[in-house]
Scaffold this active site. Structure first.
Site, PDB file in Angstrom:
ATOM      1  N   GLU A  42      53.142 -18.365 -20.324  1.00 39.06           N
ATOM      2  CA  GLU A  42      52.522 -19.614 -20.773  1.00 39.06           C
ATOM      3  C   GLU A  42      53.425 -20.439 -21.674  1.00 39.06           C
ATOM      4  O   GLU A  42      54.111 -19.877 -22.517  1.00 39.06           O
ATOM      5  CB  GLU A  42      51.270 -19.281 -21.595  1.00 39.06           C
ATOM      6  CG  GLU A  42      49.956 -19.539 -20.922  1.00 39.06           C
ATOM      7  CD  GLU A  42      49.669 -21.001 -20.604  1.00 39.06           C
ATOM      8  OE1 GLU A  42      50.325 -21.910 -21.151  1.00 39.06           O
ATOM      9  OE2 GLU A  42      48.762 -21.237 -19.808  1.00 39.06           O
ATOM     10  N   ASP A  43      53.400 -21.765 -21.491  1.00 41.83           N
ATOM     11  CA  ASP A  43      54.194 -22.638 -22.375  1.00 41.83           C
ATOM     12  C   ASP A  43      53.325 -23.359 -23.409  1.00 41.83           C
ATOM     13  O   ASP A  43      53.867 -24.026 -24.293  1.00 41.83           O
ATOM     14  CB  ASP A  43      54.957 -23.690 -21.564  1.00 41.83           C
ATOM     15  CG  ASP A  43      54.041 -24.744 -20.992  1.00 41.83           C
ATOM     16  OD1 ASP A  43      53.009 -24.358 -20.374  1.00 41.83           O
ATOM     17  OD2 ASP A  43      54.309 -25.940 -21.168  1.00 41.83           O
ATOM     18  N   ASP A  89      51.235 -19.563 -15.622  1.00 39.60           N
ATOM     19  CA  ASP A  89      50.841 -20.955 -15.737  1.00 39.60           C
ATOM     20  C   ASP A  89      51.820 -21.728 -14.855  1.00 39.60           C
ATOM     21  O   ASP A  89      52.895 -21.214 -14.513  1.00 39.60           O
ATOM     22  CB  ASP A  89      50.967 -21.366 -17.213  1.00 39.60           C
ATOM     23  CG  ASP A  89      50.730 -22.843 -17.415  1.00 39.60           C
ATOM     24  OD1 ASP A  89      49.756 -23.371 -16.858  1.00 39.60           O
ATOM     25  OD2 ASP A  89      51.534 -23.483 -18.130  1.00 39.60           O
ATOM     26  N   LEU A  90      51.466 -22.934 -14.459  1.00 44.42           N
ATOM     27  CA  LEU A  90      52.343 -23.687 -13.552  1.00 44.42           C
ATOM     28  C   LEU A  90      53.181 -24.732 -14.313  1.00 44.42           C
ATOM     29  O   LEU A  90      54.410 -24.639 -14.379  1.00 44.42           O
ATOM     30  CB  LEU A  90      51.481 -24.381 -12.480  1.00 44.42           C
ATOM     31  CG  LEU A  90      52.212 -25.270 -11.486  1.00 44.42           C
ATOM     32  CD1 LEU A  90      53.158 -24.465 -10.604  1.00 44.42           C
ATOM     33  CD2 LEU A  90      51.211 -26.027 -10.610  1.00 44.42           C
ATOM     34  N   ASP A  91      52.471 -25.721 -14.890  1.00 45.44           N
ATOM     35  CA  ASP A  91      53.151 -26.845 -15.531  1.00 45.44           C
ATOM     36  C   ASP A  91      53.861 -26.383 -16.802  1.00 45.44           C
ATOM     37  O   ASP A  91      53.230 -25.865 -17.713  1.00 45.44           O
ATOM     38  CB  ASP A  91      52.133 -27.944 -15.875  1.00 45.44           C
ATOM     39  CG  ASP A  91      51.463 -28.517 -14.631  1.00 45.44           C
ATOM     40  OD1 ASP A  91      52.179 -28.858 -13.687  1.00 45.44           O
ATOM     41  OD2 ASP A  91      50.222 -28.620 -14.601  1.00 45.44           O
ATOM     42  N   LYS A 141      41.437 -23.588 -21.094  1.00 45.93           N
ATOM     43  CA  LYS A 141      42.167 -22.795 -22.086  1.00 45.93           C
ATOM     44  C   LYS A 141      41.935 -23.467 -23.443  1.00 45.93           C
ATOM     45  O   LYS A 141      41.917 -24.688 -23.484  1.00 45.93           O
ATOM     46  CB  LYS A 141      43.679 -22.793 -21.765  1.00 45.93           C
ATOM     47  CG  LYS A 141      44.023 -22.181 -20.398  1.00 45.93           C
ATOM     48  CD  LYS A 141      45.475 -22.467 -20.001  1.00 45.93           C
ATOM     49  CE  LYS A 141      45.742 -22.052 -18.566  1.00 45.93           C
ATOM     50  NZ  LYS A 141      47.099 -22.392 -18.095  1.00 45.93           N
ATOM     51  N   SER A 156      46.312 -21.876 -13.688  1.00 51.03           N
ATOM     52  CA  SER A 156      46.666 -23.232 -14.128  1.00 51.03           C
ATOM     53  C   SER A 156      45.430 -24.099 -14.299  1.00 51.03           C
ATOM     54  O   SER A 156      44.467 -23.981 -13.540  1.00 51.03           O
ATOM     55  CB  SER A 156      47.586 -23.877 -13.077  1.00 51.03           C
ATOM     56  OG  SER A 156      47.694 -25.261 -13.293  1.00 51.03           O
ATOM     57  N   ALA A 157      45.487 -25.012 -15.282  1.00 58.76           N
ATOM     58  CA  ALA A 157      44.393 -25.955 -15.503  1.00 58.76           C
ATOM     59  C   ALA A 157      44.425 -27.095 -14.490  1.00 58.76           C
ATOM     60  O   ALA A 157      43.463 -27.855 -14.368  1.00 58.76           O
ATOM     61  CB  ALA A 157      44.513 -26.547 -16.905  1.00 58.76           C
ATOM     62  N   THR A 208      56.350 -30.739 -14.846  1.00 56.20           N
ATOM     63  CA  THR A 208      55.566 -31.899 -14.404  1.00 56.20           C
ATOM     64  C   THR A 208      55.236 -32.825 -15.572  1.00 56.20           C
ATOM     65  O   THR A 208      54.733 -33.923 -15.344  1.00 56.20           O
ATOM     66  CB  THR A 208      54.236 -31.437 -13.781  1.00 56.20           C
ATOM     67  OG1 THR A 208      53.710 -30.412 -14.620  1.00 56.20           O
ATOM     68  CG2 THR A 208      54.425 -30.917 -12.371  1.00 56.20           C
ATOM     69  N   LYS A 227      49.935 -31.220 -23.220  1.00 56.40           N
ATOM     70  CA  LYS A 227      50.394 -30.045 -22.472  1.00 56.40           C
ATOM     71  C   LYS A 227      49.335 -28.949 -22.490  1.00 56.40           C
ATOM     72  O   LYS A 227      48.846 -28.570 -23.549  1.00 56.40           O
ATOM     73  CB  LYS A 227      51.729 -29.530 -23.025  1.00 56.40           C
ATOM     74  CG  LYS A 227      52.858 -30.484 -22.685  1.00 56.40           C
ATOM     75  CD  LYS A 227      54.230 -29.931 -23.052  1.00 56.40           C
ATOM     76  CE  LYS A 227      55.315 -30.926 -22.642  1.00 56.40           C
ATOM     77  NZ  LYS A 227      56.634 -30.537 -23.140  1.00 56.40           N
TER      78      LYS A 227
HETATM   79  C1  BG6 Z   1      48.024 -28.594 -17.125  1.00 61.15           C
HETATM   80  C2  BG6 Z   1      48.998 -29.556 -17.772  1.00 61.15           C
HETATM   81  O1  BG6 Z   1      48.710 -27.590 -16.448  1.00 61.15           O
HETATM   82  O2  BG6 Z   1      47.191 -29.292 -16.202  1.00 61.15           O
HETATM   83  C3  BG6 Z   1      48.228 -30.681 -18.435  1.00 61.15           C
HETATM   84  O3  BG6 Z   1      49.780 -28.873 -18.732  1.00 61.15           O
HETATM   85  C4  BG6 Z   1      47.329 -31.366 -17.423  1.00 61.15           C
HETATM   86  O4  BG6 Z   1      49.137 -31.600 -18.996  1.00 61.15           O
HETATM   87  C5  BG6 Z   1      46.401 -30.332 -16.776  1.00 61.15           C
HETATM   88  O5  BG6 Z   1      46.548 -32.368 -18.056  1.00 61.15           O
HETATM   89  C6  BG6 Z   1      45.492 -30.922 -15.709  1.00 61.15           C
HETATM   90  O6  BG6 Z   1      46.263 -31.373 -14.639  1.00 61.15           O
HETATM   91  P1  BG6 Z   1      45.757 -32.212 -13.403  1.00 61.15           P
HETATM   92  O7  BG6 Z   1      46.866 -32.081 -12.399  1.00 61.15           O
HETATM   93  O8  BG6 Z   1      44.473 -31.558 -12.912  1.00 61.15           O
HETATM   94  O9  BG6 Z   1      45.501 -33.599 -13.865  1.00 61.15           O
HETATM   95 MG    MG Z   2      51.675 -25.273 -19.052  1.00 56.02          MG
END
Ligand code: BG6
Ligand code: MG
Length: 218
Positions: A170-171, A10-12, A146, A115-116, A18, A46
């Site tokens: 994953e966090d 996962d990224l964030d 997810k 990542s989402a 972020t 998150k």
């Molecule tokens: C996830 C974050 O990785 O991405 C969420 O943990 C965030 O907080 C989601 O809402 C979507 O991100 P983005 O950059 O497409 O708005």
């Molecule tokens: Mg995350």
């Protein structure tokens, strides 16, 4: 039982923090709409998609809007958020993340992003990490959020790996559930209290080692 040969990140919250920029941008939007948004509230966003985040925010503020209005607000928040991520520097990579990725690469593991976020490419490029990933599955490539395992299964598929040979880092609780639903191993990044379903929980990637990874095979 597979042997782990693929790591999906996962990224964030795993590679970069972020959440603080998401928080600034969501708070600004809430304030414009006439209510406050706290750091405690931010925890609920998150791992959650952009539109779901907005829906949670509006629920907190007790605001009801049309889909069209919501699209506009999500876009506005994203523009504000992007002013922060466009200034990010490689020194914002979370402790131990880059060296762990490099170690895995040197040992011949395949590496994917799951990542989402629709901003994942921008962030990886700013952090100068893009070259370390063999596959990048982000919010622009999936239709299910997810805890649906789609994002991780697509990563495995793109790398020709079976899910049982993958471990996900994953966090977010929804992310841990997604990994398990996909038949993968999972390392939670954060507290065992939230991520107790993961096979192993560590504070951050600085605590991850090749030996701990191998132990997941047992
Ligand atoms: C996830 C974050 O990785 O991405 C969420 O943990 C965030 O907080 C989601 O809402 C979507 O991100 P983005 O950059 O497409 O708005
Ligand atoms: Mg995350």
């Amino acid at each position: 039982m597979g042997q782990i040969n693929t790591c999906i990140f996962d990224l964030d919250g795993v590679i970069v923090d972020t959440a603080k920029y998401h928080y600034i941008a969501w708070k600004a939007l809430a304030n414009e709409l006439g209510f406050d948004f706290t750091e405690h509230d931010n925890e609920r966003l998150k791992g959650v998609s952009r539109m779901t985040s907005l829906n949670i925010l509006l629920e907190i503020g007790g605001v009801t809007l049309s889909d069209e209005e919501k699209e506009k607000l999500a876009e506005k928040k994203n523009e504000n958020y992007r002013t922060y991520i466009l200034k990010m520097q490689p020194d914002e990579i979370m402790p131990g993340a880059k060296s762990f990725l490099e170690d895995l690469k040197n040992r011949g593991f395949k590496i994917a992003l799951g990542s989402a976020s629709k901003n994942a490419m921008t962030i990886l490029n700013r952090l100068e990490l893009t070259h370390l990933f063999d596959a990048i599955i982000d919010g622009t490539k999936v239709s299910e959020a997810k805890p649906d395992p789609e994002v991780f299964l697509k990563g495995a598929q793109e790398l020709g790996t079976s899910p049982s040979d993958c471990v996900v880092f994953e966090d977010a609780e929804a992310g841990v559930e997604a990994a398990l639903a996909g038949g993968m191993k999972c390392v939670g990044i954060g507290s065992p209290e939230h991520l107790g379903k993961a096979h192993l929980v560590v504070d951050g990637l600085h605590q991850m080692t090749y030996e701990k990874l191998l132990a997941l095979n047992e």
